[in-house]
Motif scaffolding. Structure first.
Motif, PDB file in Angstrom:
ATOM      1  N   GLN A 197      25.223  32.281  33.877  1.00 45.80           N
ATOM      2  CA  GLN A 197      24.547  32.084  32.600  1.00 45.80           C
ATOM      3  C   GLN A 197      24.683  30.635  32.139  1.00 45.80           C
ATOM      4  OE1 GLN A 197      24.439  34.835  28.875  1.00 45.80           O
ATOM      5  NE2 GLN A 197      26.234  33.538  28.582  1.00 45.80           N
ATOM      6  N   ASP A 198      25.877  30.085  32.224  1.00 45.63           N
ATOM      7  CA  ASP A 198      26.094  28.714  31.750  1.00 45.63           C
ATOM      8  C   ASP A 198      25.311  27.700  32.577  1.00 45.63           C
ATOM      9  OD1 ASP A 198      27.787  29.743  29.867  1.00 45.63           O
ATOM     10  OD2 ASP A 198      29.640  29.129  30.870  1.00 45.63           O
ATOM     11  N   ARG A 199      25.225  27.954  33.890  1.00 45.56           N
ATOM     12  CA  ARG A 199      24.522  27.017  34.754  1.00 45.56           C
ATOM     13  C   ARG A 199      23.015  27.299  34.833  1.00 45.56           C
ATOM     14  NH1 ARG A 199      27.291  23.685  38.299  1.00 45.56           N
ATOM     15  NH2 ARG A 199      25.168  22.907  38.607  1.00 45.56           N
ATOM     16  N   GLN A 200      22.579  28.354  34.168  1.00 47.67           N
ATOM     17  CA  GLN A 200      21.170  28.760  34.180  1.00 47.67           C
ATOM     18  C   GLN A 200      20.681  28.991  35.616  1.00 47.67           C
ATOM     19  OE1 GLN A 200      19.015  25.833  31.752  1.00 47.67           O
ATOM     20  NE2 GLN A 200      19.441  27.078  29.953  1.00 47.67           N
ATOM     21  N   ILE A 201      21.427  29.838  36.314  1.00 48.14           N
ATOM     22  CA  ILE A 201      21.117  30.217  37.695  1.00 48.14           C
ATOM     23  C   ILE A 201      20.866  31.727  37.727  1.00 48.14           C
ATOM     24  CG2 ILE A 201      22.002  30.406  40.043  1.00 48.14           C
ATOM     25  CD1 ILE A 201      21.420  27.544  39.318  1.00 48.14           C
ATOM     26  N   PRO A 202      19.702  32.169  38.182  1.00 49.24           N
ATOM     27  CA  PRO A 202      19.445  33.606  38.229  1.00 49.24           C
ATOM     28  C   PRO A 202      20.085  34.266  39.446  1.00 49.24           C
ATOM     29  CG  PRO A 202      17.552  32.423  39.067  1.00 49.24           C
ATOM     30  CD  PRO A 202      18.540  31.376  38.596  1.00 49.24           C
ATOM     31  N   PHE A 203      20.357  35.564  39.334  1.00 47.08           N
ATOM     32  CA  PHE A 203      20.828  36.332  40.482  1.00 47.08           C
ATOM     33  C   PHE A 203      19.658  37.094  41.088  1.00 47.08           C
ATOM     34  CE2 PHE A 203      21.310  39.441  37.038  1.00 47.08           C
ATOM     35  CZ  PHE A 203      20.827  40.617  37.615  1.00 47.08           C
ATOM     36  N   MET A 204      19.773  37.420  42.367  1.00 45.33           N
ATOM     37  CA  MET A 204      18.701  38.092  43.086  1.00 45.33           C
ATOM     38  C   MET A 204      19.212  39.348  43.798  1.00 45.33           C
ATOM     39  SD  MET A 204      15.949  36.207  42.739  1.00 45.33           S
ATOM     40  CE  MET A 204      16.119  35.019  41.399  1.00 45.33           C
ATOM     41  N   LEU A 205      18.443  40.410  43.672  1.00 46.23           N
ATOM     42  CA  LEU A 205      18.608  41.595  44.509  1.00 46.23           C
ATOM     43  C   LEU A 205      17.402  41.632  45.432  1.00 46.23           C
ATOM     44  CD1 LEU A 205      19.612  44.271  41.836  1.00 46.23           C
ATOM     45  CD2 LEU A 205      21.115  42.733  43.117  1.00 46.23           C
ATOM     46  N   HIS A 206      17.627  41.737  46.725  1.00 45.03           N
ATOM     47  CA  HIS A 206      16.543  41.665  47.705  1.00 45.03           C
ATOM     48  C   HIS A 206      16.764  42.739  48.752  1.00 45.03           C
ATOM     49  CE1 HIS A 206      13.996  40.132  50.947  1.00 45.03           C
ATOM     50  NE2 HIS A 206      13.455  39.285  50.097  1.00 45.03           N
ATOM     51  N   ILE A 207      15.680  43.276  49.264  1.00 48.02           N
ATOM     52  CA  ILE A 207      15.802  44.239  50.355  1.00 48.02           C
ATOM     53  C   ILE A 207      16.729  43.682  51.428  1.00 48.02           C
ATOM     54  CG2 ILE A 207      13.709  43.317  51.426  1.00 48.02           C
ATOM     55  CD1 ILE A 207      13.224  46.039  52.643  1.00 48.02           C
ATOM     56  N   GLY A 208      17.617  44.506  51.929  1.00 45.76           N
ATOM     57  CA  GLY A 208      18.586  44.060  52.926  1.00 45.76           C
ATOM     58  C   GLY A 208      19.952  44.614  52.604  1.00 45.76           C
ATOM     59  N   PRO A 209      20.944  43.759  52.339  1.00 46.87           N
ATOM     60  CA  PRO A 209      22.294  44.251  52.049  1.00 46.87           C
ATOM     61  C   PRO A 209      22.310  45.186  50.841  1.00 46.87           C
ATOM     62  CG  PRO A 209      22.336  41.905  52.495  1.00 46.87           C
ATOM     63  CD  PRO A 209      20.895  42.292  52.411  1.00 46.87           C
ATOM     64  N   GLY A 210      22.871  46.363  51.036  1.00 44.06           N
ATOM     65  CA  GLY A 210      22.962  47.324  49.951  1.00 44.06           C
ATOM     66  C   GLY A 210      21.770  48.251  49.828  1.00 44.06           C
ATOM     67  N   THR A 211      20.662  47.928  50.502  1.00 40.62           N
ATOM     68  CA  THR A 211      19.476  48.778  50.410  1.00 40.62           C
ATOM     69  C   THR A 211      19.770  50.156  50.972  1.00 40.62           C
ATOM     70  OG1 THR A 211      17.968  46.899  50.598  1.00 40.62           O
ATOM     71  CG2 THR A 211      17.076  49.055  51.163  1.00 40.62           C
ATOM     72  N   LYS A 212      19.349  51.169  50.269  1.00 36.92           N
ATOM     73  CA  LYS A 212      19.568  52.531  50.722  1.00 36.92           C
ATOM     74  C   LYS A 212      18.468  52.941  51.705  1.00 36.92           C
ATOM     75  CE  LYS A 212      22.119  54.215  46.718  1.00 36.92           C
ATOM     76  NZ  LYS A 212      23.318  54.614  47.464  1.00 36.92           N
ATOM     77  N   VAL A 213      18.854  53.741  52.693  1.00 37.68           N
ATOM     78  CA  VAL A 213      17.903  54.277  53.667  1.00 37.68           C
ATOM     79  C   VAL A 213      18.029  55.795  53.665  1.00 37.68           C
ATOM     80  CG1 VAL A 213      17.945  52.207  55.111  1.00 37.68           C
ATOM     81  CG2 VAL A 213      19.576  54.054  55.554  1.00 37.68           C
ATOM     82  N   GLN A 214      17.115  56.430  54.363  1.00 34.38           N
ATOM     83  CA  GLN A 214      17.154  57.888  54.450  1.00 34.38           C
ATOM     84  C   GLN A 214      18.476  58.337  55.083  1.00 34.38           C
ATOM     85  OE1 GLN A 214      14.721  59.825  57.443  1.00 34.38           O
ATOM     86  NE2 GLN A 214      13.907  61.218  55.895  1.00 34.38           N
ATOM     87  N   PRO A 215      19.187  59.293  54.492  1.00 32.24           N
ATOM     88  CA  PRO A 215      20.426  59.786  55.102  1.00 32.24           C
ATOM     89  C   PRO A 215      20.208  60.206  56.543  1.00 32.24           C
ATOM     90  CG  PRO A 215      20.210  60.646  52.881  1.00 32.24           C
ATOM     91  CD  PRO A 215      18.914  59.944  53.198  1.00 32.24           C
ATOM     92  N   SER A 216      21.184  59.898  57.393  1.00 30.21           N
ATOM     93  CA  SER A 216      21.004  60.052  58.840  1.00 30.21           C
ATOM     94  C   SER A 216      20.651  61.480  59.261  1.00 30.21           C
ATOM     95  CB  SER A 216      22.264  59.589  59.574  1.00 30.21           C
ATOM     96  OG  SER A 216      23.389  60.355  59.153  1.00 30.21           O
ATOM     97  N   LYS A 217      21.161  62.473  58.557  1.00 26.66           N
ATOM     98  CA  LYS A 217      20.897  63.845  58.982  1.00 26.66           C
ATOM     99  C   LYS A 217      19.431  64.245  58.801  1.00 26.66           C
ATOM    100  CE  LYS A 217      25.633  65.432  58.401  1.00 26.66           C
ATOM    101  NZ  LYS A 217      26.592  66.333  57.708  1.00 26.66           N
ATOM    102  N   PHE A 218      18.725  63.580  57.887  1.00 25.97           N
ATOM    103  CA  PHE A 218      17.301  63.839  57.758  1.00 25.97           C
ATOM    104  C   PHE A 218      16.537  63.377  58.999  1.00 25.97           C
ATOM    105  CE2 PHE A 218      18.120  64.010  53.117  1.00 25.97           C
ATOM    106  CZ  PHE A 218      17.434  65.180  52.826  1.00 25.97           C
ATOM    107  N   LYS A 219      17.135  62.447  59.753  1.00 21.06           N
ATOM    108  CA  LYS A 219      16.466  61.943  60.951  1.00 21.06           C
ATOM    109  C   LYS A 219      16.555  62.932  62.104  1.00 21.06           C
ATOM    110  CE  LYS A 219      17.589  57.339  59.337  1.00 21.06           C
ATOM    111  NZ  LYS A 219      18.522  56.204  59.431  1.00 21.06           N
ATOM    112  N   ASN A 220      17.419  63.925  61.966  1.00 19.92           N
ATOM    113  CA  ASN A 220      17.535  64.965  62.979  1.00 19.92           C
ATOM    114  C   ASN A 220      16.454  66.013  62.717  1.00 19.92           C
ATOM    115  OD1 ASN A 220      18.350  66.721  64.953  1.00 19.92           O
ATOM    116  ND2 ASN A 220      20.145  67.466  63.847  1.00 19.92           N
ATOM    117  N   ASN A 221      15.218  65.651  63.095  1.00 22.09           N
ATOM    118  CA  ASN A 221      14.066  66.524  62.805  1.00 22.09           C
ATOM    119  C   ASN A 221      13.420  67.091  64.056  1.00 22.09           C
ATOM    120  OD1 ASN A 221      12.859  64.255  63.848  1.00 22.09           O
ATOM    121  ND2 ASN A 221      11.865  63.631  61.939  1.00 22.09           N
TER     122      ASN A 221
END
Length: 392
Positions: A197-221
């Motif tokens: 805030q003091d340095r006036q620098i924004p934070f970013m959330l971007h697809i990649g680290p932390g992104t949720k994916v379909q739980p693995s057991k759903f892939k067992n189709n």
């Protein structure tokens, strides 16, 4: 020819396509050996190297180079995209594209950080990546470097943010998941948010680290898994695409509920390449939750604004080019959304500007200008910087 055709446009999402030795020059000792190669053979390293070699060969072939510059956004993408990893080419590509500014995120270079087993490894990889990204962006002031700062350790996160920002980073990215074993709203991170805030620098959330994916057991189709989306770096499949916005919603909910946006009213950020069609309903559900729980929850009672107002004040979002931005604006607020090209990833499509223009038909020029230019300026604190410069 300039792609923007006279419109002033800021690009809130672009990328580097890192080469095999992208991190190596910025590492020493054990880390140099550990991260000397960005891609493993299992990840298609040989195929990627072949594309990189083809792009490098273009540099000494005037005809191929001129052909690639005829229309970079419609041309080859990924490592073959003009300026994907060559900073001099990126400057030429920007001249053709005509963007006033371009936020530059890494792609595969983040893998070294997300696969790290210890904090020492994690922060060493982040330091190398941030130096490599800044070196690329130093080629032109329009290239705005996005640093990566793991939040696993509050003190080291702040240290890395300070280092990257002092070197020139314009924004700081981190995982959209929990901050190590804590919420990002934990008091231990208050010095971090205070510094941004003091340095006036924004934070970013971007697809990649932390992104949720379909739980693995759903892939067992019972069926063979479909091919992924090649060329971008996120390598999405359809079921994972429908989970893109889960992590940003959880992160932003924590930031609202834990009082971060209340304690730091000038903090700003962006949610990038996670779609935006979900945003209007997310804002409504935040407020619906407040009405449902505020009588018994002291933290909700203490809020000085409705939850949705914190988001509107602090956060900007990038829709995908095939989303209906006009409908989102009518369903929420015009200040929430920004243009992005995703260049040189193919997910940005061959004409993101044209697609967004079509979805904005019927809205006045002031609203369009917010989408293409001024919402980015707000997120990046450019309007406050302009006021400060004028005062001087």
């Amino acid at each position: 020819m300039v792609y923007t055709k006279g419109r002033i446009v800021n690009d809130a999402d672009a990328h580097t396509m890192e080469t095999q030795n992208w991190l190596a020059p910025y590492l020493e000792g054990e880390y140099k050996e550990l991260y000397s190669e960005v891609y493993s053979k299992r990840e298609g390293g040989e195929r990627i190297t072949q594309m990189i070699d083809m792009a490098k060969a273009r540099k000494t072939d005037p005809e191929a180079r001129a052909k690639a510059l005829e229309n970079p956004i419609e041309g080859a993408k990924g490592w073959l995209g003009y300026g994907g990893f060559d900073k001099d080419e990126r400057v030429e590509a920007l001249d053709w594209l005509g963007f006033e500014n371009q936020l530059v995120f890494p792609t595969f270079g983040l893998g070294a950080i997300t696969k790290a087993e210890t904090d020492d490894q994690r922060y060493a990889a982040a330091r190398a990546l941030n130096m490599a990204q800044q070196d690329f962006c130093d080629a032109d002031p329009r290239l705005q470097c996005v640093a990566f700062t793991p939040l696993d350790d509050p003190d080291r996160a702040l240290e890395e943010a300070k280092f990257a920002i002092e070197k020139g980073a314009a924004a700081v990215m981190f995982s959209a998941g929990p901050a190590g074993d804590k919420s990002p709203g934990h008091a231990a991170f208050d010095p971090f948010w205070q510094y941004l805030q003091d340095r006036q620098i924004p934070f970013m959330l971007h697809i990649g680290p932390g992104t949720k994916v379909q739980p693995s057991k759903f892939k067992n189709n019972g069926r063979e898994r479909a091919p992924d989306l090649h060329g971008g770096g996120e390598n999405l499949r359809f079921p994972d695409f429908l989970c893109l916005w889960y992590a940003p919603q959880e992160f932003l909910t924590a930031m609202v509920y834990d009082g971060v946006f209340q304690r730091f009213p000038d903090l700003r950020g962006g949610v990038i390449e996670s779609g935006a069609g979900w945003v209007p309903e997310f804002l409504r559900m935040l407020d619906h939750g407040w009405y449902s729980f505020n009588r018994t929850d002291p933290y909700l009672k203490d809020m000085d604004q409705m939850p949705s107002e914190y988001i509107k004040r602090a956060i900007r979002f990038t829709p995908f080019p095939n989303e209906d931005v006009g409908r989102m604006i009518k369903d929420s607020s015009p200040e929430l959304y920004m243009f992005s090209s995703d260049y040189p990833h193919p997910e940005g499509t061959k004409d993101p500007l044209g697609k967004f223009e079509t979805s904005l038909e019927g809205l006045d020029e002031g609203v369009k200008d917010m989408f293409f230019r001024t919402n980015y300026d707000h997120m990046m604190f450019r309007e406050s910087q302009a006021v400060a410069e004028a005062a001087e």
